[in-house]
Design a protein around this motif. Structure first.
Motif, PDB file in Angstrom:
ATOM      1  N   ARG A  73       6.363  -0.066  -1.839  1.00 46.02           N
ATOM      2  CA  ARG A  73       6.539  -0.292  -3.313  1.00 46.02           C
ATOM      3  C   ARG A  73       7.942   0.030  -4.359  1.00 46.02           C
ATOM      4  NH1 ARG A  73       1.010   1.449  -3.658  1.00 46.02           N
ATOM      5  NH2 ARG A  73       1.647   3.555  -4.051  1.00 46.02           N
ATOM      6  N   GLY A  74       8.375   1.080  -3.541  1.00 51.13           N
ATOM      7  CA  GLY A  74       9.734   1.527  -4.091  1.00 51.13           C
ATOM      8  C   GLY A  74      10.795   0.589  -3.636  1.00 51.13           C
ATOM      9  N   GLU A 118       0.982  -1.289  -0.019  1.00 49.75           N
ATOM     10  CA  GLU A 118      -0.115   0.001   0.043  1.00 49.75           C
ATOM     11  C   GLU A 118       0.792   1.052  -0.113  1.00 49.75           C
ATOM     12  OE1 GLU A 118      -2.537  -0.729   3.398  1.00 49.75           O
ATOM     13  OE2 GLU A 118      -3.672  -2.230   2.298  1.00 49.75           O
ATOM     14  N   HIS A 119       1.968   1.297   0.869  1.00 52.81           N
ATOM     15  CA  HIS A 119       2.661   2.422   0.888  1.00 52.81           C
ATOM     16  C   HIS A 119       3.827   2.422  -0.228  1.00 52.81           C
ATOM     17  CE1 HIS A 119       5.146   5.567   2.892  1.00 52.81           C
ATOM     18  NE2 HIS A 119       4.123   5.431   3.963  1.00 52.81           N
ATOM     19  N   PRO A 120       3.924   3.773  -0.694  1.00 57.00           N
ATOM     20  CA  PRO A 120       4.723   4.039  -1.614  1.00 57.00           C
ATOM     21  C   PRO A 120       6.156   3.546  -1.340  1.00 57.00           C
ATOM     22  CG  PRO A 120       3.805   6.251  -0.761  1.00 57.00           C
ATOM     23  CD  PRO A 120       3.013   4.759  -0.321  1.00 57.00           C
ATOM     24  N   ARG A 121       6.616   3.708  -0.378  1.00 57.26           N
ATOM     25  CA  ARG A 121       8.039   3.356   0.227  1.00 57.26           C
ATOM     26  C   ARG A 121       8.245   1.857   0.080  1.00 57.26           C
ATOM     27  NH1 ARG A 121       8.170   7.214   5.066  1.00 57.26           N
ATOM     28  NH2 ARG A 121       9.622   5.806   6.372  1.00 57.26           N
TER      29      ARG A 121
END
Ligand code: ADP
Ligand code: MG
Lengths: 273, 225, 227
Positions: free
Chosen positions: A260-261, A255-258
């Protein structure tokens, strides 16, 4: 192959967590390394902790074994406060002996194995039971032979650590920790120091241990392993838990962009030639 | 040089050898006693130094620095003559053993300390993680490794000690050098007797040196490994 | 603890002991200088291609290291009288201590030279330095770093070893202390006082060694045989 009764945690209230980490902070001087970690781990649960280098994973694990003292916050193992006790004025450090007793229930596997180089493989496994648990030498020997058999190193029992490959050393280190019959096992990047072809043999042992029902906290960069073995995956960054959930969700739909990154970067690296 | 001295020395050789042999035995006793004493003191203080007590740290520091900064001869005289004058009378041999033990203990405290510091922190942590107390971790895990590291220094110390025990002659301990002085007083054959004594010391120290060289080679090998 | 009488006595002894401490320092300096020069010659001799010369240097080193300073001192002081060479105590002590430390210093020089030779010399010449330049700018500065801490350590142990000279009645601190002791029979006070003076001289040196070791790093230290 089974690690037998050693892996079954002490009977507790079903809802009582085996590990309770409560708003733990850790500072190194001005460096704020853990920024309020809250985490409960149920008996038998396998929790993988992933995250970029320097995010505080090792520090958190070391706090759970009280090799590091949290600057703030508390950790309970089986409901018992770790490393401290209520004094007349606030909390005070436990004495060496009581702290050691608490640690016997928590096994730790280090990135760099830390086998005792002056002892044979078998002695490495026996020394804890003999010197700490006061088990007879014969019994400790028997226990060591059993555990070494299970990690596939029975025939190496009289060798010295320096004669073993990294993967073999790490399996001995696991046997050494298990000889204390812990209810909780901590793994800090247990395969990171290994040549790629030796990673599998250590992961196999860990997977077997998981299948036997051991409660495990696993800091790892082996995403596939984390996905296969864990009940829950935790993503840490900057000293905080950014996101957590079952592996299918965390890896499948972060869920969190970090998160995913991070996952994108890690998976890319792995598929690179 | 008058050849007569050598002829006379040759005829007296059996006497010399008997007397010097007895002295050499005493030299070995004083060396061994001082060695064991120093090892015990050094190990104990190096172990205590790993503790957290500030006071203990300071006391050990003062002991080490003072005993290393003052000649061992002064220390022997304080123990033998100084204590004697205030009513604590020790015989020469125990005085020498205590003197060399305390002096060597200061040196070995530093040696063991550096050995302990050379052992990777991970060793202590692994020991703690299997439930050992700090004391047990030190005793069963760190010290055995530290001792291996410092074995060459210990052999070196033993050689130095063997030769330093010659100073015990100054507090009348009947060891090799003392017996040599007695013979010189009696016969005035100083060159011959002191050369003979040198041979006795060489016969004791060269084997120790050989051990030292082997340990040093072993240490170099294990560093490379 | 110290009575007024003792204090008065200490005041009486102190000037004599200070003079004697000066003699101790002088003896140390002379013996050190002798040892440093002799040691260099022995180190060079030991590396010579002349077998007899390097062998002789080896034997010298082994003999010195295998026997007590005391015996070496007696051989020079008493032994030489039998061939009618009479050397005063102070000079005999300087010679004996210098000859003794030369053997140890030779080992330090040798290790220092060996530790930086060959590879470094070639590297220096590869970037176009002449032999002399390589020596001055590359070999020597590195060798100095290696030998300085042990050489300073020798100064400390030599300072303490001068006390042995009292056994041939050479004038220095220990002998003065012995004399005062036999006069007043207060050995505890006298030896503690003289011990404090030795401490005052050698402790600063040992702080110096520690500074050098920190400055030049422990990594390059030699594992020397300094018995
Ligand atoms: N003993 C220490 N002293 C100072 N800083 C430390 C210490 N141990 C770890 N750190 C710092 O804490 C941060 C987190 O480290 P660590 O827990 O090892 O991260 P991770 O295991 O996630 O890579 C890093 O910035 C690291 O440099
Ligand atoms: Mg880490």
């Amino acid at each position: 192959m089974s690690f037998s009764a050693t892996a079954i945690p002490a009977a507790t209230d079903a809802d009582e967590p085996l590990v309770r980490i409560q708003s733990v902070h850790k500072h190194y001087g001005a460096l704020h390394v853990l920024k309020g970690i809250d985490l409960d781990i149920r008996p038998g649960e396998k929790v993988s902790i992933i995250g970029p280098s320097g995010s505080g994973k090792t520090t958190l694990l070391r706090c759970v074994n009280y090799l590091e003292r949290p600057t703030r916050g508390q950790i309970f193992i089986n409901g018992e406060l770790l490393g401290q006790k209520q004094g007349r004025r606030g909390f005070v450090e436990l004495d060496d002996r009581s702290l050691a007793r608490q640690r016997t229930g928590i096994g730790m596997v280090f990135q760099r194995f830390n086998l005792f180089p002056h002892l044979t493989v078998s002695q490495n496994v026996e020394i804890g039971p003999v010197k700490v648990l006061k088990v007879s030498r014969a019994e400790a020997r028997e226990r060591a032979i059993g555990l070494l058999g299970k990690v596939g190193l029975a025939e190496k029992r009289d060798a010295y650590p320096e004669m073993l490959s990294g993967g073999q050393q790490q399996r001995v280190a696991i046997a050494r920790a298990l000889a204390m019959q812990p209810t909780l096992m901590l793994f800090d990047e247990a395969t990171s120091a290994l040549d790629p072809e030796l990673v599998g043999e250590v992961l196999n042992v860990m997977a077997q241990l998981a299948a036997d029902g051991m409660t495990m906290m696993i800091v790892t960069h082996e995403m596939q392993f984390a996905e296969d073995v864990s009940d829950r995956v935790i993503f840490m960054d900057g000293g905080q838990i950014v996101e957590q959930g079952p592996p299918s969700r965390l890896f499948g739909a972060p869920e969190h962009p970090r998160t995913r990154g991070f996952l994108r970067a890690v998976l890319q690296k792995r598929t690179m030639p | 040089m008058s050849g007569g001295g050598w002829v006379r020395a040759y005829h007296l050789l059996p006497d010399f050898l008997g007397m010097l042999w007895a002295g050499a035995v005493m030299t070995v006793i004083v060396t061994a006693g001082g060695f064991v004493f120093a090892i015990v003191v050094g190990l104990l203080l190096a172990a205590l130094r790993t503790g957290r007590s500030r006071l203990l740290h300071s006391l050990i520091y003062v002991y080490v620095e003072v005993f290393r900064a003052v000649p061992v001869l002064t220390q022997l005289f304080i123990i033998y003559f100084g204590l004697g004058a205030i009513g604590i009378r020790l015989n020469p041999i125990p005085s020498a053993v205590i003197g060399f033990g305390l002096n060597g203990g200061a040196y070995l405290t530093e040696v063991f300390r550096s050995g302990i510091e050379s052992v990777n922190r991970g060793q202590t942590e692994a020991a703690l993680s299997i439930g050992m107390t700090r004391t047990k971790a030190l005793l069963y895990i760190v010290l055995p490794q530290a001792v291996r590291v410092v074995l060459p220094s210990i052999a070196n110390f033993a050689i130095g000690l063997l030769k330093d025990t010659s100073l015990a002659s100054a507090v009348a301990a009947p060891e090799l050098s003392f017996n040599a002085h007695m013979l010189v007083d009696r016969t005035f054959l100083s060159t011959q007797i002191y050369l003979l004594v040198a041979v006795f010391y060489l016969a004791m120290s060269l084997p120790l040196s050989a051990v030292l060289h082997r340990l040093e080679r072993g240490a170099a090998r294990s560093r490379r490994a | 603890m110290i009575s007024p009488q003792t204090l008065a006595l200490i005041r009486e002894w102190l000037p004599q002991l200070l003079v004697a401490a000066g003699q101790t320092l002088q003896m140390t300096v002379w013996a050190y200088a002798l040892g440093a020069v002799m040691g260099l010659l022995i180190a060079l001799g030991g590396m010579s291609r002349q077998r007899w010369l390097s062998g002789l240097c080896r034997v010298y080193i082994e003999f010195i290291r295998g026997t007590p300073t005391l015996i070496q001192l007696f051989l020079i002081y008493f032994g030489l009288t039998s061939v009618n060479i009479v050397i005063p105590g102070f000079q005999a002590a300087v010679i004996a201590l210098g000859a003794h430390y030369a053997a140890y210093m030779a080992e330090v020089y040798r290790s220092g030279i060996v530790a930086v030779d060959s590879g470094q010399r070639e590297a220096a010449q590869a970037i176009g330095m002449r032999r002399g330049q390589a020596m001055a700018y590359v070999i020597f500065p590195q060798a100095v770093r290696i030998i300085l801490p042990p050489m300073t350590n020798f100064a400390i142990s030599l300072l303490k070893d001068t006390s042995v000279a009292s056994l041939i009645a050479a004038p220095e601190l220990m002998m003065r202390a012995n004399d005062i002791t036999s006069e007043y029979y207060m050995p505890m006070q006298v030896y503690l006082l003289s011990g404090a003076m030795y401490f005052a001289m050698s402790y600063p040196l040992s702080l110096g060694v520690r500074y050098l070791e920190r400055r030049f790093g422990r990594g390059r230290q030699l594992n020397l045989n300094l018995a």
